[in-house]
Design an enzyme around this catalytic site. Structure first.
Site, PDB file in Angstrom:
ATOM      1  N   ARG A 262       0.833  -1.196   0.000  1.00  0.00           N
ATOM      2  CA  ARG A 262       0.000   0.000   0.000  1.00  0.00           C
ATOM      3  C   ARG A 262       0.870   1.250   0.000  1.00  0.00           C
ATOM      4  NH1 ARG A 262      -4.661  -1.783   4.440  1.00  0.00           N
ATOM      5  NH2 ARG A 262      -5.252  -3.716   3.361  1.00  0.00           N
ATOM      6  N   ARG A 277       2.919   1.129  10.173  1.00  0.00           N
ATOM      7  CA  ARG A 277       2.334   1.531   8.894  1.00  0.00           C
ATOM      8  C   ARG A 277       3.403   1.420   7.817  1.00  0.00           C
ATOM      9  NH1 ARG A 277      -2.475   4.127   8.352  1.00  0.00           N
ATOM     10  NH2 ARG A 277      -2.470   4.644  10.565  1.00  0.00           N
ATOM     11  N   GLU A 349      -5.519  -1.028  15.710  1.00  0.00           N
ATOM     12  CA  GLU A 349      -6.230  -1.983  14.845  1.00  0.00           C
ATOM     13  C   GLU A 349      -5.298  -3.097  14.372  1.00  0.00           C
ATOM     14  OE1 GLU A 349      -7.672  -2.389  10.288  1.00  0.00           O
ATOM     15  OE2 GLU A 349      -7.628  -0.364  11.113  1.00  0.00           O
ATOM     16  N   SER A 352      -9.777  -6.160  10.534  1.00  0.00           N
ATOM     17  CA  SER A 352     -11.100  -5.669  10.176  1.00  0.00           C
ATOM     18  C   SER A 352     -11.852  -6.800   9.496  1.00  0.00           C
ATOM     19  CB  SER A 352     -11.022  -4.474   9.215  1.00  0.00           C
ATOM     20  OG  SER A 352     -10.695  -3.288   9.888  1.00  0.00           O
ATOM     21  N   ARG A 391       1.588  -6.393  12.636  1.00  0.00           N
ATOM     22  CA  ARG A 391       1.047  -5.827  13.876  1.00  0.00           C
ATOM     23  C   ARG A 391       0.956  -6.888  14.970  1.00  0.00           C
ATOM     24  NH1 ARG A 391      -2.908  -0.693  12.731  1.00  0.00           N
ATOM     25  NH2 ARG A 391      -1.478   0.338  11.263  1.00  0.00           N
TER      26      ARG A 391
END
Length: 424
Positions: A262, A277, A349, A352, A391
């Site tokens: 990303r 990130r 987070e 999801s 993560r």
């Protein structure tokens, strides 16, 4: 993607759903575009009917030796043919205009999704476990990793730029162990079929899962026209693109452990330290394809599968229901799992899980044969992280850190680490 016929018949509900997501009402504009398309199609059909009728009249005029009438009719047919040729191109343009307008409209939230503008309005559903109590000042993951010499951001930056990391030695092995543990859990215990998909996909696949056209700036594009996958959701969901499935074969559950890529557009200045990130990161993805009647139950099941990973790792976390303003573009309802990071002293987070209804299926033309009926229906699709590997590595390092800077390996990961109990 929405069915314009449904919007026409449910304009008020459509606009109300968009307003809940913070978008302006757009049914009138969409219907106007479609009216122009339908009106033009009607003119084309009338022209084709007149061409066919005039062609028959030409034969009759010639049979009656009425050359003047035959010539007049032939000129009329020639004009009609010219109109049809240009009209068919205009029809394509009008159809593309409707599709383009529909393609940037987000999915509508289910009624039980909480209203809100951003993450501050998300609703905590449950908290699982206790925050770890450390009798020393906890360090962040990058402090632990750099002190051990197993986490190198500087060299990664030299060869690739910011938001990359090189893991070495036992930390590299720990990352691999976490990913293997996740995919084994989902395939051996949760009934997902493992898939090893391409990491490069075309724009059609990304359109199908709604990353394109709206989020192209978040993607890495190759010179060949391919894109690096931002998530394995893209190739896994596209396994059913253009397919007609049998209802008895649903639900279809697949999982993949892949790297994801990303650009992190719009995240300048956020989480610049450490691995939170990254442009490249590992993730274990789950995708389910179901009937409409079972998709909400499947969402709860998928969430449970993601939670099971964190429970096995002994990590403290909470589950939140995302509000309308924080949900992803293609989702109708989303649960986030936020893991506790002692070094940061906050939840972040890590997963999801979303149900998309038939939103992606319509873009991909993925359907199923309804048992006992003749008509076809669009499947429902779901996707969820089970979970983000990087993560999870961060959470393990910070949760299982010791005062001397070593890391205790969680019991469930030791078989993947050749029995190693402590790193450092």
């Amino acid at each position: 993607m929405f069915d314009i016929k449904w919007i026409r018949e449910n304009a008020e509900a459509f606009d109300a759903g968009l307003k809940r997501r913070g978008y302006e009402a757009s049914s009138a504009r969409l219907i106007e575009l479609d009216e122009a398309r339908r009106s033009h199609i009607t003119k084309l059909q009338e022209a084709q009917e007149r061409r066919n009728a005039a062609s028959k009249e030409i034969g009759k005029a010639k049979a009656a030796k009425d050359e003047d009438k035959a010539q007049a009719l032939m000129q009329e047919v020639a004009g009609i043919k010219s109109f049809i040729q240009t009209g068919e191109e205009k029809e394509r343009e009008l159809t593309l205009a409707v599709e383009a307008a529909l393609s940037v409209i987000p999915n509508l939230p289910y009624d039980d999704v909480p209203d809100g503008e951003d993450e501050a309005d998300n609703v905590e559903l449950r908290v699982v476990g206790e925050k770890p109590v450390l009798d020393f000042e906890p360090k962040e993951h990058f402090e632990l990793g750099e002190a051990q010499g197993g986490m190198d951001f500087g060299t990664a930056a030299k060869m690739s730029g910011s938001r990359f990391v090189i893991l070495k030695g036992q930390l590299a092995r720990l990352e691999r162990a976490i990913g293997q543990f996740m995919i084994d859990t989902h395939t051996q215990e949760h009934g997902y079929m493992e898939v090893s998909p391409p990491l490069l996909v075309n724009n059609t696949a990304l359109y199908g899962t709604s990353q394109l056209p709206k989020f192209e700036e978040d993607l890495f594009k190759a010179d060949s026209g391919h894109y690096l996958i931002p998530t394995a959701e893209v190739p896994l969901t596209n396994l059913v693109a253009g397919e007609i499935l049998a209802e008895e074969d649903l639900p279809l559950r697949v999982s993949a452990l892949t790297y994801c890529f990303r650009s992190e557009a719009g995240s300048a200045g956020r989480d610049t330290r450490g691995m939170l990130r990254q442009h490249q990161f590992g993730k274990c993805e789950m995708v389910s394809v179901t009937t409409p009647e079972t998709s909400l139950d499947e969402l709860e099941r998928m969430l449970g599968c993601a939670e099971a990973v964190l429970k096995k790792l002994g990590l403290h976390y909470r589950v939140v229901t995302l509000c309308t303003g924080d949900m992803g573009f293609g989702a109708r309802k989303t649960y986030d799992i936020e893991v506790w990071l002692p070094g940061q002293n906050m939840y972040r987070e890590i997963s999801s899980c979303s149900v998309c209804g038939d939103f992606q299926a319509r873009r991909m033309n993925a359907r199923y044969r309804i048992a006992g009926e003749k008509q076809l229906g669009h499947v429902h699709t779901l996707n969820g992280s089970g979970v983000a590997v990087g993560r999870a590595l961060i959470a393990v390092l910070e949760t299982y850190q010791n005062a001397d800077g070593t890391i205790t390996v969680p019991d469930v990961l030791r078989p993947y680490m050749n029995g190693l109990e402590v790193i450092g």
